[in-house]
Design a protein around this motif. Structure first.
Motif, mmCIF file in Angstrom:
data_model
loop_
_atom_site.group_PDB
_atom_site.id
_atom_site.type_symbol
_atom_site.label_atom_id
_atom_site.label_comp_id
_atom_site.label_asym_id
_atom_site.label_seq_id
_atom_site.Cartn_x
_atom_site.Cartn_y
_atom_site.Cartn_z
ATOM 1 N N ILE A 120 0.849 -1.199 0.000
ATOM 2 C CA ILE A 120 0.000 0.000 0.000
ATOM 3 C C ILE A 120 0.879 1.241 0.000
ATOM 4 O O ILE A 120 1.580 1.504 0.992
ATOM 5 C CB ILE A 120 -0.911 0.037 1.252
ATOM 6 N N PRO A 121 0.905 2.016 -1.082
ATOM 7 C CA PRO A 121 1.728 3.224 -1.116
ATOM 8 C C PRO A 121 1.407 4.143 0.064
ATOM 9 O O PRO A 121 0.240 4.416 0.361
ATOM 10 C CB PRO A 121 1.346 3.880 -2.442
ATOM 11 N N LYS A 169 7.546 0.604 -7.349
ATOM 12 C CA LYS A 169 7.787 2.005 -7.709
ATOM 13 C C LYS A 169 6.859 2.983 -6.989
ATOM 14 O O LYS A 169 7.304 4.015 -6.486
ATOM 15 C CB LYS A 169 7.633 2.198 -9.228
ATOM 16 N N ASP A 170 5.566 2.656 -6.931
ATOM 17 C CA ASP A 170 4.607 3.561 -6.294
ATOM 18 C C ASP A 170 4.892 3.716 -4.808
ATOM 19 O O ASP A 170 4.788 4.808 -4.240
ATOM 20 C CB ASP A 170 3.175 3.059 -6.502
ATOM 21 N N GLU A 171 5.263 2.597 -4.179
ATOM 22 C CA GLU A 171 5.581 2.653 -2.747
ATOM 23 C C GLU A 171 6.884 3.416 -2.510
ATOM 24 O O GLU A 171 7.000 4.190 -1.549
ATOM 25 C CB GLU A 171 5.681 1.249 -2.170
ATOM 26 N N LEU A 172 7.865 3.198 -3.376
ATOM 27 C CA LEU A 172 9.126 3.921 -3.259
ATOM 28 C C LEU A 172 8.884 5.416 -3.392
ATOM 29 O O LEU A 172 9.447 6.218 -2.631
ATOM 30 C CB LEU A 172 10.097 3.449 -4.346
ATOM 31 N N ILE A 203 13.673 8.668 -9.105
ATOM 32 C CA ILE A 203 12.432 8.737 -8.322
ATOM 33 C C ILE A 203 12.701 9.387 -6.973
ATOM 34 O O ILE A 203 11.971 10.288 -6.524
ATOM 35 C CB ILE A 203 11.835 7.325 -8.126
ATOM 36 N N ILE A 204 13.765 8.939 -6.315
ATOM 37 C CA ILE A 204 14.075 9.412 -4.964
ATOM 38 C C ILE A 204 14.539 10.862 -4.959
ATOM 39 O O ILE A 204 14.021 11.698 -4.200
ATOM 40 C CB ILE A 204 15.149 8.500 -4.326
ATOM 41 N N LEU A 205 15.497 11.178 -5.802
ATOM 42 C CA LEU A 205 16.006 12.548 -5.862
ATOM 43 C C LEU A 205 14.938 13.509 -6.373
ATOM 44 O O LEU A 205 14.823 14.645 -5.906
ATOM 45 C CB LEU A 205 17.255 12.604 -6.745
#
Length: 244
Positions: A120-121, A169-172, A203-205
């Motif tokens: 679950i994001p 990806k969505d959760e990250l 994604i993170i940056l």
């Protein structure tokens, strides 16, 4: 000496297959790396401490004391090592962050909290300990609240594991946004390789996380020798320089 982030934002985390391999990694990464040595690779804590002190000398303290494949049964070994080895970086199961902070005896050493995807994001699994990891009803906590708890426990970052590369990806994205809001460090871990590294880091940056410690392990280890490939470390550093 604290963690040496490139451009004050990214520091690599890769495994050292030997003392010589660790030394070569450190130079190839231009010191922007924490080199992992796993407690699981030693029969007991005293032998781990003895060997890790050698790595501390070679790496100028930039040792990452590891569990071993994210095995929470190693939590006590990591916490015990912290009494004797004041490494820059410790990997720890969520449940044992406070014990490790108490044992290390300072506020300078970096301790992460291993937490996992929940499906679950925005929600993160904190039941990552030896018993709780197999609970029928996992403990899920909102990412922002989780970060506050980890801060209270004396932790410095979330080790988000296992990601399976880009499978979550969505959760990250949601975890990264929470880390950005809370000015907290994120350590993406699991299934990261030379092919997906840029996208994961993007994604993170892109979410605004100020400091990131990506773990790139098995994908850059030579299966025949057990050593991390130095050319791959150089490739990773080159990508970091492009990204930040």
């Amino acid at each position: 000496m604290g963690i040496n982030y490139y451009n004050d934002r990214v520091c690599l985390n890769v495994l050292g297959g030997s003392l010589e391999n660790a030394r070569d990694i450190y130079e190839a990464a231009e010191h922007h790396v924490e080199v992992g040595v796993l407690t699981a690779d030693y029969p007991d804590v005293p032998s781990a401490v003895e060997d890790m002190k050698k790595y501390m000398d070679v790496l100028e303290g930039n040792l990452s004391v590891g569990l071993g494949g994210g095995n929470p049964n190693q939590w006590r070994a990591v916490a015990e090592v912290a009494k004797e080895v004041k490494a820059n970086h410790f990997n720890q199961a969520f449940c044992a962050v406070s014990a490790t902070r108490a044992n290390v005896g300072n506020d300078e050493c970096h301790i992460n909290a291993m937490v996992g995807p929940s499906g679950i994001p925005g929600m993160v699994k904190v039941s990552t300990g030896p018993l709780s990891k197999d609970a029928k009803a996992p403990a899920l906590v909102p990412a922002d609240t989780l970060i506050m708890i980890v801060k209270e426990m004396g932790g410095n970052s979330l080790k988000f594991f296992p990601m399976g590369g880009l499978k979550v990806k969505d959760e990250l994205q949601a975890v990264a946004e929470a880390c950005a809001r809370q000015d907290f460090i994120l350590e993406p871990t699991g299934g990261i390789d030379l092919e997906n590294f840029k996208e994961i880091m993007g994604i993170i940056l892109g979410a605004g996380v100020q400091k990131v410690i990506p773990h790139v392990y098995s994908s850059i280890i030579d299966k025949a020798t057990g050593q991390t490939r130095i050319e791959d470390v150089k490739t990773l550093l080159a990508m970091v320089k492009e990204l930040v």
